[in-house]
Scaffold this active site. Structure first.
Site, short mmCIF file in Angstrom:
data_model
loop_
_atom_site.label_atom_id
_atom_site.label_comp_id
_atom_site.label_asym_id
_atom_site.label_seq_id
_atom_site.Cartn_x
_atom_site.Cartn_y
_atom_site.Cartn_z
CE LYS A 22 25.23 -25.71 -106.35
NZ LYS A 22 23.82 -25.72 -106.78
CG ASN A 23 24.40 -26.91 -110.26
OD1 ASN A 23 24.05 -27.17 -109.11
ND2 ASN A 23 24.33 -25.70 -110.78
NE ARG A 92 13.67 -24.06 -107.60
CZ ARG A 92 12.37 -23.95 -107.68
NH1 ARG A 92 11.69 -23.44 -106.69
NH2 ARG A 92 11.73 -24.33 -108.75
CB CYS A 116 13.82 -20.13 -104.66
SG CYS A 116 14.69 -19.86 -106.18
NE ARG A 121 15.39 -22.02 -109.79
CZ ARG A 121 16.46 -22.47 -109.17
NH1 ARG A 121 16.77 -22.01 -107.97
NH2 ARG A 121 17.24 -23.38 -109.72
CB VAL A 123 8.74 -28.36 -111.58
CG1 VAL A 123 9.93 -27.94 -110.74
CG2 VAL A 123 7.50 -28.51 -110.71
CD GLN A 125 8.18 -26.79 -120.31
OE1 GLN A 125 8.33 -27.54 -121.26
NE2 GLN A 125 7.14 -25.98 -120.21
CG ASP A 304 24.38 -20.93 -111.90
OD1 ASP A 304 23.37 -20.30 -111.52
OD2 ASP A 304 24.40 -22.17 -112.01
NE ARG A 396 21.68 -24.33 -101.21
CZ ARG A 396 20.60 -24.10 -101.91
NH1 ARG A 396 19.92 -23.00 -101.71
NH2 ARG A 396 20.18 -24.96 -102.81
#
Ligand code: EPU
Length: 416
Positions: A22-23, A92, A116, A121, A123, A125, A304, A396
């Protein structure tokens, strides 16, 4: 059908095939925005997040054609470089369109993701890196409004290691003018897989997989074919399940080289692990020994995999310390595991888990994707029935979870 009923107590036996990651698939789908030519992908998992990304890209004018295990994405023209709050709030990773849109169209309007379940989290950067490349970014009505004539290469030192931040900047830099140097870059295998795909499209990238990535921008990128890497977190989840429940399982289509930290910990717990180039076998003959883990960016132990190892620690022999260093609120599963009879004490970002002989089935609630995976593992070893509510979180990120667990002999059913 948003609950999973699991009857625990059986060891796992059998073989399952790992899905595409997925990632890795999510940023790679966004890479299609960088070219007017088609990007043909294989080993694309069938997951809710992948459909969400397909929907997001389609809204921008990308033609998306899905097949059983593949997808062809064709961004001939981008009609609307906008990512709406409605989609970004559900996923996200949508923020990954920011860099490519800006590089290709010179403008982008992307909703700020907001907080979340696992942490704030931010953003910042992503934004800081794009600004260093010459973009103007303002926040208007909850949206990042970005524009640039043509992005310029820059030397960017990231304040912390961010996976999607690195991916966003790498994609933007692929079409920028001149050279970009990304320092303190994420070394995750998914970053490397994206770099390989971009390379096939004609990008000039060196050093992906290390913490310094050098990108020589080009005028345009072409089409390409790419096979998405195997999902190392899905793989690790089944391995942790087998270590907790006992038995012997084999995972095929895997990438054992991306799982060193997880495999080391499973060996430490007492499982016997045998790997080939693309398969992993795990055999667990007795109650696992307690193993402590501390999450860290790759090649450290993955955040994870933290919830799954907490579940393993719940039934292990001894006391394990589970320390979370990446996200500030990623212990929601601890409370639910306690409902199954786990002995867990939270001390700041460490969970002290004293293994118990057995857990007992109960109703529990999933809070995020990996937390749910931890609950499923605990349910597999608990006595009696566990009903995991809100399993849309699992959909998901785990393709065919109940089918795969069924193939391994687990008693799992989706119920209303
Ligand atoms: N961070 C900042 N500023 C930024 C970016 C990140 O402060 O601009 C912080 C985050 O708040 C966090 C840390 O940096 O504390 C690391 O976050 P990172 O940016 O690496 O996370 P991500 O890119 O948003 C990806 C995965 C996550 C995984 C993390 C960490 C994707 C699509 N998502 O998220 O996966 O947990 O890296 O490895 O690649 C999941 O699959 O369940 C999942 C959450």
């Amino acid at each position: 059908m948003d609950k999973l009923k699991i009857t625990g107590g059986r060891p796992l036996e059998g073989e399952v095939q790992v899905s595409g990651a997925k990632n890795a698939a999510l940023p790679i789908m966004c890479a299609a925005l960088l070219s007017a030519k088609p990007l043909a992908l294989t080993n694309v998992p069938r997951l809710r997040d992948i459909s969400t990304m397909a929907r997001l890209l389609a809204q921008m004018g990308v033609a998306v054609e899905r097949s059983e295990q593949g997808a062809v994405l064709h961004a001939k023209a981008i009609t609307d470089p906008t990512a709406t709050y409605e989609l970004v709030k559900t996923m996200r990773a949508s923020v990954l369109v920011l860099g490519p849109l800006l590089a290709r169209c010179g403008e982008a309007k992307v909703s700020l993701p907001g907080g979340c379940a696992i942490g704030a989290r931010p953003v910042d950067q992503h934004v800081k890196g794009l600004q260093a490349m010459g973009a103007t970014i303002s926040i208007e009505h909850g949206y990042m409004q970005a524009s640039a004539r043509r992005l310029r290469g820059a030397r960017i030192v990231m304040d912390l290691v961010t996976v999607t931040g690195t991916e966003n900047l790498m994609m933007a830099a692929a079409l920028a003018e001149g050279e970009t140097l990304l320092e303190n870059a994420a070394r995750e295998p998914e970053v490397l897989d994206l770099a390989r795909c971009l390379g096939a499209m004609g990008a000039k990238i060196e050093g992906a997989g290390s913490d310094v990535i050098r990108i020589q921008g080009v005028r345009a990128l072409g089409g390409a074919e790419h096979r998405v890497m195997p999902d190392r977190i899905e793989t690790g989840t089944y391995l942790a399940a087998a270590a907790a429940a006992g038995g012997k399982i084999r995972l095929t289509g895997a990438a054992p080289k991306t799982l060193d930290a997880t495999l080391d910990k499973l060996r430490e717990a007492g499982s016997k692990i045998t790997v080939t180039e693309s398969s992993i076998e795990i055999e667990t003959a007795r109650r696992p020994a307690a193993v402590s883990v501390r999450t860290a960016p790759y090649p450290g132990f993955a955040t994870d995999m933290q919830a799954q190892f907490m579940a393993l620690a719940c039934v292990a022999d001894g006391t394990a310390l589970i320390t979370e260093t990446i996200f500030e609120n990623r212990f929601m599963h601890a409370i639910e595991l306690q409902r199954l009879g786990a002995d867990i004490r939270l001390e700041g970002n460490t969970a002290v888990v004293r293994g118990v002989e057995r857990l007992q089935g109960a109703g529990v609630m999933a809070t995020d994707l990996r937390a749910s995976a931890g609950l499923v593992i605990a349910a597999l070893v608990a006595e009696g029935d566990t009903v995991v509510d809100r399993i849309y979180h699992l959909d998901r990120g785990y393709e065919g979870l109940e089918k795969k667990l069924g193939l391994l002999g687990a008693r799992v059913a989706r119920i209303a």
